[in-house]
Design a protein around this motif. Sequence first.
Motif, PDB file in Angstrom:
ATOM      1  N   VAL A 184      31.245   2.904  88.760  1.00  0.00           N
ATOM      2  CA  VAL A 184      30.893   1.727  87.969  1.00  0.00           C
ATOM      3  C   VAL A 184      31.304   2.043  86.540  1.00  0.00           C
ATOM      4  O   VAL A 184      30.857   3.027  85.961  1.00  0.00           O
ATOM      5  N   ASN A 239      28.705  -0.193  82.908  1.00  0.00           N
ATOM      6  CA  ASN A 239      27.596  -1.150  82.958  1.00  0.00           C
ATOM      7  C   ASN A 239      26.557  -0.761  83.998  1.00  0.00           C
ATOM      8  O   ASN A 239      26.829  -0.035  84.958  1.00  0.00           O
ATOM      9  N   TYR A 240      25.355  -1.256  83.765  1.00  0.00           N
ATOM     10  CA  TYR A 240      24.267  -1.279  84.750  1.00  0.00           C
ATOM     11  C   TYR A 240      24.003  -2.751  85.046  1.00  0.00           C
ATOM     12  O   TYR A 240      23.811  -3.549  84.122  1.00  0.00           O
ATOM     13  N   TRP A 241      23.971  -3.117  86.345  1.00  0.00           N
ATOM     14  CA  TRP A 241      23.945  -4.549  86.685  1.00  0.00           C
ATOM     15  C   TRP A 241      23.228  -4.760  88.010  1.00  0.00           C
ATOM     16  O   TRP A 241      23.461  -4.031  88.984  1.00  0.00           O
ATOM     17  N   ARG A 280      24.811  -8.170  82.911  1.00  0.00           N
ATOM     18  CA  ARG A 280      25.613  -6.948  83.026  1.00  0.00           C
ATOM     19  C   ARG A 280      25.411  -6.126  81.752  1.00  0.00           C
ATOM     20  O   ARG A 280      26.016  -6.388  80.713  1.00  0.00           O
ATOM     21  N   ALA A 323      25.581  -5.276  91.123  1.00  0.00           N
ATOM     22  CA  ALA A 323      26.540  -4.242  91.524  1.00  0.00           C
ATOM     23  C   ALA A 323      26.405  -3.929  93.018  1.00  0.00           C
ATOM     24  O   ALA A 323      25.302  -3.927  93.571  1.00  0.00           O
ATOM     25  N   LYS A 324      27.526  -3.660  93.662  1.00  0.00           N
ATOM     26  CA  LYS A 324      27.537  -3.351  95.088  1.00  0.00           C
ATOM     27  C   LYS A 324      27.256  -1.864  95.305  1.00  0.00           C
ATOM     28  O   LYS A 324      27.897  -1.019  94.689  1.00  0.00           O
ATOM     29  N   ASP A 346      37.831  -3.377  86.935  1.00  0.00           N
ATOM     30  CA  ASP A 346      36.578  -4.040  86.569  1.00  0.00           C
ATOM     31  C   ASP A 346      35.792  -3.108  85.654  1.00  0.00           C
ATOM     32  O   ASP A 346      35.091  -2.214  86.126  1.00  0.00           O
ATOM     33  N   ALA A 384      19.365  -0.545  87.683  1.00  0.00           N
ATOM     34  CA  ALA A 384      19.751  -1.864  87.192  1.00  0.00           C
ATOM     35  C   ALA A 384      18.627  -2.457  86.345  1.00  0.00           C
ATOM     36  O   ALA A 384      17.450  -2.341  86.690  1.00  0.00           O
ATOM     37  N   GLU A 419      22.442   4.661  88.936  1.00  0.00           N
ATOM     38  CA  GLU A 419      23.761   5.137  88.525  1.00  0.00           C
ATOM     39  C   GLU A 419      23.597   6.345  87.614  1.00  0.00           C
ATOM     40  O   GLU A 419      22.567   6.500  86.944  1.00  0.00           O
TER      41      GLU A 419
END
Length: 360
Positions: free
Chosen positions: A59, A62-64, A209, A67-68, A114, A202, A245
């Motif tokens: 990733v 970002n922390y979102w 995001r 996110a998958k 991305d 997240a 993450e």
Amino acid sequence: MAILVVMFQSTKTFAMQMSIPFKTWALLFCVFVSLSLTAQKAGTASNPLLLTQSPATVVWGNYWSEAKPALRIQSGDFVRIHTLLTSNPERLEAAGVAPDQVEKELREVQTVKDRGPGGHVLTGPIFIEDAEPGDVLEVRIVSIDLAIPYGYNAIGQSGFLSDEIFDRNMKIIPLDAKKMIGHFAEGIDIPLHPFFGSMGVAPPKEAGRWNSAPPWIHGGNLDNKELVAGTSLFIPVHVKGALFEIGDGHAAQGNGEVDITAIETSLKGNFQFIVHKGKKLLFPRAETATHIIAMGCDRDLNAATHIAVREMIKYLMEEKKMTQAEAYMLCSVAVDVNITQLVDGNVGVHAMLPKAIFTK
């Protein structure tokens, strides 16, 4: 996932060459995949799950909440994770790193399109099956290893004195994993205490995001040098699965991180993830072998300090059953309030309570 794709393609080719009926091959492949996934669930201390670096497990910045997941685990599982330093091959080579010393994974992830709004290369996210909003995720840092024999320090545009010091140099710092020192310059060796600058989940969905630079209630870029091996980090969960993450490996750092970087390097670490139900936190908290650490983050240093001290008072009231006044007094006589970092948009403050003062 990438491994399964390769296996799918190679075994399909083999089946065609051997004239194995498609339905027979497909059934056998599905059984194999099922058994493989079952085996992967055994994330134990001696046999942790593995999360390595690839374009599919990165990733970027970002922390979102959307996110998958790169990996799904159960509460209690152990995972070994590889993280990459936050730079690129061209810049490292320009600073003096030999091309064959640049990690192939760092070259591979440059294909990730991305990106943003931040610049950190983070590994994950990890979806913890039992985690729900309102829970607390404990991240036990079992061990941390240097992944490469060097790190770098670079003066950034957002450094604390960027309006006074205009050089934008990058220094490559050799790392000695046996002596655990970084050779900064002739006659200057830095003791190494590796830690991950960014560990978080997240943020709430409403935050969108989130830029990987400013730490907040989700953790993230805390840059807290106390979070070494043997420490537990407690983070409030805001979305289902938590979506953990990690990245921004540091071999060593001074409190403040004033030029915006530490000794930035790639790290590998072993972790255990535990979900705590019914344990409420507003900001991340940590426990080391010697201290309880309360943290605060805000754009204003004064506000961040207020948060850290309030969180420590809250800990003492809840865990030690002290009155507010008693807790406040104890903070004044026994707790060290330190600046964590000054350069990430939201500044950080951490309050350190020595556990040795409690004689019972």
